[in-house]
Design a protein around this motif. Structure first.
Motif, PDB file in Angstrom:
ATOM      1  N   LEU A 200      32.028 -14.438 -25.902  1.00 53.35           N
ATOM      2  CA  LEU A 200      33.028 -13.426 -26.115  1.00 53.35           C
ATOM      3  C   LEU A 200      32.079 -12.289 -26.002  1.00 53.35           C
ATOM      4  CD1 LEU A 200      35.509 -12.429 -27.585  1.00 53.35           C
ATOM      5  CD2 LEU A 200      34.415 -12.997 -30.006  1.00 53.35           C
ATOM      6  N   PHE A 201      32.721 -11.128 -25.443  1.00 55.92           N
ATOM      7  CA  PHE A 201      32.271  -9.776 -25.334  1.00 55.92           C
ATOM      8  C   PHE A 201      33.215  -9.229 -26.249  1.00 55.92           C
ATOM      9  CE2 PHE A 201      29.803 -11.426 -21.980  1.00 55.92           C
ATOM     10  CZ  PHE A 201      28.544 -10.309 -21.905  1.00 55.92           C
ATOM     11  N   ILE A 202      32.513  -8.371 -27.120  1.00 61.02           N
ATOM     12  CA  ILE A 202      33.315  -7.570 -28.124  1.00 61.02           C
ATOM     13  C   ILE A 202      32.838  -6.072 -27.992  1.00 61.02           C
ATOM     14  CG2 ILE A 202      33.962  -6.645 -30.579  1.00 61.02           C
ATOM     15  CD1 ILE A 202      33.332  -9.724 -31.399  1.00 61.02           C
ATOM     16  N   LYS A 203      33.970  -5.271 -27.541  1.00 63.60           N
ATOM     17  CA  LYS A 203      33.447  -3.858 -27.342  1.00 63.60           C
ATOM     18  C   LYS A 203      34.251  -2.951 -28.413  1.00 63.60           C
ATOM     19  CE  LYS A 203      37.046  -2.544 -23.852  1.00 63.60           C
ATOM     20  NZ  LYS A 203      37.296  -1.780 -22.666  1.00 63.60           N
ATOM     21  N   GLY A 204      33.644  -1.898 -28.936  1.00 59.02           N
ATOM     22  CA  GLY A 204      34.369  -0.784 -29.500  1.00 59.02           C
ATOM     23  C   GLY A 204      35.122   0.045 -28.797  1.00 59.02           C
ATOM     24  N   GLU A 205      36.405   0.141 -28.928  1.00 62.31           N
ATOM     25  CA  GLU A 205      37.189   0.946 -28.010  1.00 62.31           C
ATOM     26  C   GLU A 205      36.806   2.563 -27.913  1.00 62.31           C
ATOM     27  OE1 GLU A 205      41.366  -0.015 -28.908  1.00 62.31           O
ATOM     28  OE2 GLU A 205      41.060  -1.986 -27.973  1.00 62.31           O
ATOM     29  N   LYS A 206      36.172   2.978 -29.068  1.00 56.34           N
ATOM     30  CA  LYS A 206      35.647   4.264 -28.803  1.00 56.34           C
ATOM     31  C   LYS A 206      34.380   4.693 -28.387  1.00 56.34           C
ATOM     32  CE  LYS A 206      36.372   5.981 -32.867  1.00 56.34           C
ATOM     33  NZ  LYS A 206      36.839   6.608 -34.245  1.00 56.34           N
TER      34      LYS A 206
END
Length: 253
Positions: A200-206
């Motif tokens: 799972l790659f999690i990214k901050g949308e900002k």
């Protein structure tokens, strides 16, 4: 033992690796939540950070070998491995080199690509603190404020302060080596390194750390990966939208 860790809870081993200039304490609150959900959480200080080994050498191959040694020393199996930023690079390297010890991989707001050095201002601020022989935390924050505008970033960095003696504050970081090896922090994951278990790659949308054009590169290294964006969060995803971050991980697990 090279790596210091705080271990909380019982169950399947869940190892958490902090980012550059961070330490295991940054993950205490979430660590407790994962432990309450039935995992044995290992909050690890990486080499040259926190209470772990200080050494002249610093690169992702060594950091990954440190994690593998930690896993072997504690006889851990089928680990969940989570890393944020620099810790994400370490986690990717560990999983690709030693896939037999990692069951699932979680990478937070970093991709396998090369990143140019971009922490100069922060490192200058920390160096100023290190050189100043400070005797109060307030003075340290005032000094750091001359280099870093964002209060949240300052408070995160000031977690590294500790009383070296009764009169003098110091930093737990091996600052000299981290400044010298700054290029190593941005190194890309070598093109031949792959991991095909659930990732799972999690990214901050900002945050700009994982871009649309990185998706093909991620898929080429991690064939069973998915990317989830966390709304309202920048690079410090786990602090900026903790609930959505926690929920995304629990869904994946």
């Amino acid at each position: 033992m090279k790596l210091h860790a705080n271990v909380i809870g019982e169950g399947k081993p869940f190892l958490i690796l902090h980012g550059f200039l961070g330490m295991s304490d940054n993950w205490k609150t979430l660590g407790k939540e994962f432990a309450d959900a039935g995992y044995q959480v290992h909050l690890i200080d990486q080499r040259n950070h926190g209470r772990s080994l200080h050494s002249e050498e610093f690169n992702y191959l060594l950091l990954a070998k440190d994690v593998k040694e930690y896993i072997d020393t504690h006889s851990l199996e089928n680990c969940i491995l989570l890393g944020h930023s620099m810790g994400g690079k370490t986690a990717m390297m560990t999983a690709s080199l030693f896939p037999h010890v990692v069951d699932k991989l979680i990478v937070v707001d970093i991709s396998p690509k090369y990143y140019a050095p971009h922490h100069q201002q922060i490192l200058e601020g920390l160096k100023a603190i290190d050189d100043a022989s400070l005797t109060s935390r307030g003075d340290a924050e005032d000094l750091l404020a001359e280099y870093i505008k964002e209060k949240g970033v300052r408070l995160f960095l000031l977690k590294n302060l500790y009383w070296k003696s009764k009169e003098k504050l110091g930093l737990r970081l091996n600052l000299e080596v981290l400044i010298k090896e700054i290029e190593a922090i941005g190194e890309a994951l070598p093109s031949d390194k792959t991991f095909n278990k659930p990732t799972l790659f999690i990214k901050g949308e900002k945050s700009g750390y994982i871009k649309k054009e990185d998706e093909a590169l991620i898929a080429s290294h991690f064939s069973s990966s998915e990317i989830v964006g966390i709304p309202g969060a920048g690079h410090w995803v786990h602090a900026e939208n903790k609930k959505a971050f926690y929920d995304a991980i629990m869904r994946f697990l």
